[in-house]
Motif scaffolding. Structure first.
Motif, mmCIF file in Angstrom:
data_model
loop_
_atom_site.group_PDB
_atom_site.id
_atom_site.type_symbol
_atom_site.label_atom_id
_atom_site.label_comp_id
_atom_site.label_asym_id
_atom_site.label_seq_id
_atom_site.Cartn_x
_atom_site.Cartn_y
_atom_site.Cartn_z
ATOM 1 N N VAL A 131 1.017 -37.955 -43.428
ATOM 2 C CA VAL A 131 -0.422 -37.336 -43.839
ATOM 3 C C VAL A 131 -0.804 -36.333 -43.281
ATOM 4 N N ARG A 132 -0.548 -36.157 -41.828
ATOM 5 C CA ARG A 132 -1.336 -34.916 -41.164
ATOM 6 C C ARG A 132 -0.160 -33.455 -41.077
ATOM 7 N N GLU A 133 0.826 -33.589 -41.874
ATOM 8 C CA GLU A 133 1.669 -32.597 -42.728
ATOM 9 C C GLU A 133 1.200 -32.342 -43.809
ATOM 10 N N LYS A 134 0.181 -33.058 -44.618
ATOM 11 C CA LYS A 134 -0.313 -32.751 -45.874
ATOM 12 C C LYS A 134 -1.746 -32.306 -45.877
ATOM 13 N N GLY A 135 -1.511 -31.906 -43.925
ATOM 14 C CA GLY A 135 -3.284 -31.490 -43.416
ATOM 15 C C GLY A 135 -4.887 -33.159 -44.563
ATOM 16 N N ALA A 139 -9.349 -36.949 -43.974
ATOM 17 C CA ALA A 139 -9.882 -38.176 -44.776
ATOM 18 C C ALA A 139 -9.407 -39.425 -45.302
ATOM 19 N N TYR A 140 -8.093 -39.437 -44.322
ATOM 20 C CA TYR A 140 -7.430 -40.096 -44.527
ATOM 21 C C TYR A 140 -7.940 -41.369 -44.231
ATOM 22 N N THR A 141 -8.471 -40.644 -42.023
ATOM 23 C CA THR A 141 -8.519 -41.655 -41.530
ATOM 24 C C THR A 141 -9.777 -42.085 -41.773
ATOM 25 N N LEU A 142 -10.976 -41.124 -42.184
ATOM 26 C CA LEU A 142 -12.145 -41.940 -42.242
ATOM 27 C C LEU A 142 -12.659 -42.409 -43.438
ATOM 28 N N ASP A 143 -11.803 -42.759 -44.554
ATOM 29 C CA ASP A 143 -11.291 -43.799 -45.384
ATOM 30 C C ASP A 143 -11.011 -44.983 -44.709
ATOM 31 N N GLN A 144 -10.121 -45.270 -43.959
ATOM 32 C CA GLN A 144 -9.567 -46.152 -43.188
ATOM 33 C C GLN A 144 -10.716 -46.546 -42.252
ATOM 34 N N LEU A 145 -11.394 -46.212 -41.579
ATOM 35 C CA LEU A 145 -12.689 -46.436 -40.884
ATOM 36 C C LEU A 145 -13.321 -47.431 -41.826
ATOM 37 N N THR A 175 1.923 -35.983 -28.761
ATOM 38 C CA THR A 175 0.636 -36.070 -28.340
ATOM 39 C C THR A 175 -0.471 -35.622 -29.216
ATOM 40 N N ALA A 176 -1.369 -35.587 -29.859
ATOM 41 C CA ALA A 176 -2.664 -34.362 -30.069
ATOM 42 C C ALA A 176 -3.149 -33.632 -29.441
ATOM 43 N N THR A 177 -2.986 -32.185 -29.492
ATOM 44 C CA THR A 177 -3.875 -31.634 -28.128
ATOM 45 C C THR A 177 -5.590 -32.213 -28.751
ATOM 46 N N ALA A 178 -6.103 -31.722 -27.218
ATOM 47 C CA ALA A 178 -7.199 -31.917 -26.425
ATOM 48 C C ALA A 178 -8.193 -31.715 -28.201
ATOM 49 N N ALA A 179 -8.016 -30.578 -28.691
ATOM 50 C CA ALA A 179 -8.537 -30.145 -29.955
ATOM 51 C C ALA A 179 -8.220 -31.246 -30.943
ATOM 52 N N ASP A 180 -7.668 -31.755 -31.637
ATOM 53 C CA ASP A 180 -6.668 -32.669 -32.527
ATOM 54 C C ASP A 180 -7.894 -33.488 -32.747
ATOM 55 N N ALA A 181 -7.663 -33.919 -31.337
ATOM 56 C CA ALA A 181 -8.444 -35.458 -30.345
ATOM 57 C C ALA A 181 -9.718 -35.145 -31.150
ATOM 58 N N GLY A 182 -10.209 -34.192 -30.541
ATOM 59 C CA GLY A 182 -11.758 -33.743 -30.749
ATOM 60 C C GLY A 182 -12.345 -33.676 -32.200
ATOM 61 N N GLU A 183 -11.783 -32.842 -32.696
ATOM 62 C CA GLU A 183 -11.714 -32.870 -34.234
ATOM 63 C C GLU A 183 -12.477 -34.087 -35.120
ATOM 64 N N MET A 184 -11.264 -34.982 -35.033
ATOM 65 C CA MET A 184 -11.155 -35.915 -35.235
ATOM 66 C C MET A 184 -12.420 -36.970 -35.250
#
Length: 248
Positions: A131-135, A139-145, A175-184
């Motif tokens: 999912v991450r590689e498709k960008g 959307a995936y994580t928020l649907d799951q949430l 590890t996801a970067t801090a920016a990745d974690a912050g974005e999500m």
């Protein structure tokens, strides 16, 4: 908002090893502004509760039954966990979703059972590498949430915790970067606003995935990251002390 360090031991430590670990932690724990909670195997919780009595360290379970009681062999209810001192219960961890086939609907039922039983569910969401590689991770994580909260009537910000755990970063050393974690975390906060309105800003959002003393401060400095769900590093007292000190 106080950061939460949720220490997920997974299937590690016997009850006697858990008690010894707790003794070492009590002797070494530095002053910290973070809240510590141990997500231990259920069989170790009573011993930990006795050893950590009158300490600031909280306890939690790694899973919980969706049922209040009854003929559900092998399951553990909210009342049982509460009785041995648990405050939290992890639901929907990626390993439960993958290895035990738990859908988001099951996760939602478990979260609702935790709240009904007086526990705080730590509701896990996150994407796999494909999912991450498709960008498509947001959307995936928020649907799951949303699906994982579908049965959860939140009446206050302190009734739930959300943990974002990118599956590709769990136990891999990546590890996801801090920016990745912050974005999500920002996206999750926005989605919570649509679900719970006035409570959304007070819900703690954790990051989980190869968290270490060396990277936790940067990750938790992100605006909407309020702590971490820690796996491997939680097994070693020195690492936990380092994590706590980094958030002091």
């Amino acid at each position: 908002m106080k950061n939460l360090l949720a220490l997920n031991w997974k299937m590690n430590k016997t009850p006697s090893e858990a008690v010894q670990w707790a003794k070492e932690l009590r002797a070494a724990l530095p002053q910290t502004s973070a809240e510590l909670a141990i997500m231990a195997p259920a069989i170790a919780l009573q011993g930990l509760s006795l050893e950590l009595k009158d300490s600031p360290v909280k306890l939690g379970a790694q899973d919980i039954s969706a049922h209040e009681s009854g003929a559900y062999t092998g399951e553990i209810s909210a009342a049982m966990l509460k009785d041995v001192g648990a405050m939290y219960a992890v639901v929907g961890h990626s390993e439960r979703r993958e290895y035990h086939g738990e859908s988001s609907q099951i996760v939602a039922a478990k979260a609702a059972a935790a709240i009904a039983g007086g526990l705080v569910p730590i509701i896990c969401v996150g994407e796999g590498l494909d999912v991450r590689e498709k960008g498509e991770q947001v959307a995936y994580t928020l649907d799951q949430l949303r699906d994982s909260l579908s049965q959860v009537p939140v009446l206050g910000a302190d009734q739930i915790v959300i943990a974002y755990e990118p599956v590709w970063a769990i136990g891999t050393g990546k590890t996801a970067t801090a920016a990745d974690a912050g974005e999500m975390a920002d996206a999750i906060r926005g989605a919570l606003g649509g679900l719970y309105r006035e409570y959304a800003d007070g819900v703690r959002i954790l990051y989980g995935g190869s968290v270490k003393p060396a990277n936790i401060a940067e990750i938790c400095a992100q605006t909407n990251v309020n702590g971490a769900l820690v796996g491997g590093a939680s097994l070693d007292v020195a690492s936990v002390v380092g994590l706590a000190a980094a958030l002091s």
